[in-house]
Structures are given as C-alpha cells and as structure tokens.
Design a protein around this motif. Structure first.
Motif, PDB file in Angstrom:
ATOM      1  N   GLY A  27       0.814  -1.171   0.154  1.00 26.19           N
ATOM      2  CA  GLY A  27      -0.174   0.112   0.020  1.00 26.19           C
ATOM      3  C   GLY A  27       1.016   1.474  -0.142  1.00 26.19           C
ATOM      4  O   GLY A  27       1.625   1.642   0.051  1.00 26.19           O
ATOM      5  N   ASN A  28       0.121   2.513   0.498  1.00 26.95           N
ATOM      6  CA  ASN A  28       0.913   3.644   0.332  1.00 26.95           C
ATOM      7  C   ASN A  28       1.568   4.159   1.536  1.00 26.95           C
ATOM      8  O   ASN A  28       0.939   3.837   2.311  1.00 26.95           O
ATOM      9  N   TRP A  29       2.359   4.758   1.588  1.00 26.96           N
ATOM     10  CA  TRP A  29       3.110   5.098   2.597  1.00 26.96           C
ATOM     11  C   TRP A  29       3.231   6.307   2.848  1.00 26.96           C
ATOM     12  O   TRP A  29       4.342   6.878   1.841  1.00 26.96           O
ATOM     13  N   VAL A  30       3.879   7.505   3.274  1.00 25.91           N
ATOM     14  CA  VAL A  30       3.443   8.520   3.012  1.00 25.91           C
ATOM     15  C   VAL A  30       4.714   9.272   4.556  1.00 25.91           C
ATOM     16  O   VAL A  30       3.865   8.419   5.969  1.00 25.91           O
ATOM     17  N   ILE A  44       5.895   6.711  -0.469  1.00 27.36           N
ATOM     18  CA  ILE A  44       5.875   5.182  -1.313  1.00 27.36           C
ATOM     19  C   ILE A  44       4.642   4.110  -1.902  1.00 27.36           C
ATOM     20  O   ILE A  44       4.045   4.297  -0.783  1.00 27.36           O
ATOM     21  N   ASP A  45       5.087   3.709  -2.948  1.00 25.09           N
ATOM     22  CA  ASP A  45       3.793   2.795  -3.057  1.00 25.09           C
ATOM     23  C   ASP A  45       4.586   1.409  -3.276  1.00 25.09           C
ATOM     24  O   ASP A  45       5.074   1.168  -4.396  1.00 25.09           O
ATOM     25  N   LEU A  46       3.789   0.507  -2.279  1.00 24.23           N
ATOM     26  CA  LEU A  46       4.202  -1.317  -1.979  1.00 24.23           C
ATOM     27  C   LEU A  46       3.384  -2.240  -2.435  1.00 24.23           C
ATOM     28  O   LEU A  46       2.613  -2.058  -2.033  1.00 24.23           O
ATOM     29  N   LYS A  47       4.047  -2.800  -3.886  1.00 22.29           N
ATOM     30  CA  LYS A  47       3.310  -3.311  -4.215  1.00 22.29           C
ATOM     31  C   LYS A  47       3.602  -4.939  -3.910  1.00 22.29           C
ATOM     32  O   LYS A  47       4.550  -5.614  -3.627  1.00 22.29           O
ATOM     33  N   SER A  48       2.853  -5.928  -4.503  1.00 19.52           N
ATOM     34  CA  SER A  48       2.534  -7.483  -3.836  1.00 19.52           C
ATOM     35  C   SER A  48       3.539  -7.793  -4.586  1.00 19.52           C
ATOM     36  O   SER A  48       3.842  -9.153  -4.158  1.00 19.52           O
ATOM     37  N   ASP A  49       3.935  -7.540  -5.867  1.00 21.85           N
ATOM     38  CA  ASP A  49       4.591  -7.697  -6.620  1.00 21.85           C
ATOM     39  C   ASP A  49       6.280  -7.387  -6.161  1.00 21.85           C
ATOM     40  O   ASP A  49       6.872  -8.516  -6.788  1.00 21.85           O
ATOM     41  N   LYS A  96       4.411  -2.817  10.872  1.00 19.46           N
ATOM     42  CA  LYS A  96       3.509  -3.130   9.915  1.00 19.46           C
ATOM     43  C   LYS A  96       3.072  -1.176   9.927  1.00 19.46           C
ATOM     44  O   LYS A  96       1.575  -0.997   8.714  1.00 19.46           O
ATOM     45  N   THR A  97       3.330  -0.815  10.476  1.00 17.80           N
ATOM     46  CA  THR A  97       2.701   1.068  10.796  1.00 17.80           C
ATOM     47  C   THR A  97       3.823   2.153  10.400  1.00 17.80           C
ATOM     48  O   THR A  97       3.108   3.072   9.743  1.00 17.80           O
ATOM     49  N   GLN A  98       4.651   1.327   9.969  1.00 15.43           N
ATOM     50  CA  GLN A  98       5.652   2.913  10.177  1.00 15.43           C
ATOM     51  C   GLN A  98       7.455   2.289   9.966  1.00 15.43           C
ATOM     52  O   GLN A  98       8.012   1.180  10.989  1.00 15.43           O
ATOM     53  N   LEU A  99       7.601   2.910   8.688  1.00 13.17           N
ATOM     54  CA  LEU A  99       9.158   2.935   8.275  1.00 13.17           C
ATOM     55  C   LEU A  99       9.525   3.455   8.935  1.00 13.17           C
ATOM     56  O   LEU A  99       9.983   4.331   7.903  1.00 13.17           O
TER      57      LEU A  99
END
Length: 118
Positions: A27-30, A44-49, A96-99
């Motif tokens: 999903g999207n991370w801001v 940042i957009d993390l995709k399943s692939d 799972k919530t903050q990088l």
C-alpha cells in the motif's frame, strides 16, 4: 522463487531468494526523506509483486523504482532513480505501521526516511 500458501504465513506470501514480500506492508506510505538535498515529503507505494515506487511532491529527490523485501527483522529496498539511474538502497527495522531508517545512494548521497502506512 517459491510461493507459500499456508494459514501460518502471517501475511508473508511470496518468498524471494533473500527475503519475503509481506502482504501487511502493501500500500501507500507517506512521510519524509532527509539527506544532502534537505528534507522533503515522500510517498512510497509498495506493491504485492515486490516492486516499489517512491516520489515526492516538489521534491529535490528524484522519483525511483525499486524491489523491496522483508529480510529477518528488516525492511530492505534497492532500485534506481528515474533522473540518471543512480542506485539507491533503503533499510529500516520491520514494522507494519511505520518504516524509519536510512538510505544510501551510489552517488555518495545518504540520509534518513520515515513513512507511515496509510
């Protein structure tokens, strides 16, 4: 590359040779990115692939595309910016919530980033 499909996977779906693509992170991370060019907002957009894109609005940092994974207790991504192909790596403790972690570029630039899952 193998696909794991048991109920005990806890969201870890696709396994690469080095790590896993954790479905909980997709999903999207801001947040923000800091470094030699100052501080800027980043999405940042993390995709399943296992692919990732990163971009900032009015940011001095170039947009980038990368591959990402969870390796042990760490989030890792590596790819190239879209300006001149500079290699960029990101590392952060798994969450799972903050990088929140660091980045390094082959150009010698480096810094930190902190993003929250939307």
């Amino acid at each position: 590359m193998g696909i794991t499909c048991s109920s005990s996977d806890d969201g870890l779906a696709e396994e690469t040779q080095e790590g896993k693509v954790d479905q909980a992170l997709i999903g999207n991370w801001v947040g923000t990115i800091n470094g030699g060019l100052g501080e800027a907002e980043i999405v940042i957009d993390l995709k399943s692939d296992g692919t990732m894109s990163g971009e900032g609005a009015d940011s001095p940092y170039c947009p980038l595309t990368a591959k990402w994974e969870v390796l042990g207790e760490s989030f890792k991504a590596k790819g190239n910016d879209e300006c001149d192909g500079t290699s960029v790596s990101f590392t952060a403790p798994y969450s799972k919530t903050q990088l929140t972690g660091s980045w390094n570029a082959s150009s010698g630039n480096n810094g930190t980033f902190s993003v929250n899952k939307q």
